[in-house]
Scaffold this motif. Sequence first.
Motif: not given
Length: 208
Positions: A2-8, A67, A74
Amino acid sequence: RVATKTLRTVLRVKHPIYDNHYGGQLAFGPSKRLYIGVGDGGGGGDPFNAAGDRSDLRGKILRINPYGNCRGVRYCVPSGNPFVGKRGRDEILLMGLRNPWRFSFDPRTDNLWIGDVGQDAFEEISRVGPDPRRIHLGWSCKEGRSTYNAGRCRDSVSDLGPVAVVRHDVAESITGGYVYRGTRYRDKIGGAYVFADFSTRRVWLYRA
């Protein structure tokens, strides 16, 4: 990974008082919409009638589109959700649930199957079609098919009700399950809904 920087953060549903009945599942369903099971907020008997309150996200199955082009917000809300353009939270797809631990979609029919944990007497399984006309599953007017809190029953509400009910002498915490669409046991259980109980560890087959 999981790419945590994409968390929102997409959506928050607050449970400010009790520490139970959070629900328990997220799943992408038909048309790639995100379905969210949310418990009624805890405490015995849904003390705030959250499950029956169309302005409260607790005690519900929510359906959103997290999305795409949502005009800076959001998430988007599918136009087919029942309260879009009406009084009530647009995110709500189904209401009247106590604590839907697990739900699943039948890949052949798109029917939504929900395991809902009971209060004192009954566990229940609900089956909901892709475009339901009746969106109230009963709680807390009813537990299973029996009246639980008559003061919350309304003549104007025609609840969908469960397809299967299991008494508490044989089950205590329905987890939910899946419709079997595999090939290995197709002749024996093809099309049956297979579900289990968390506490007693019993497993059942239900045929519509």
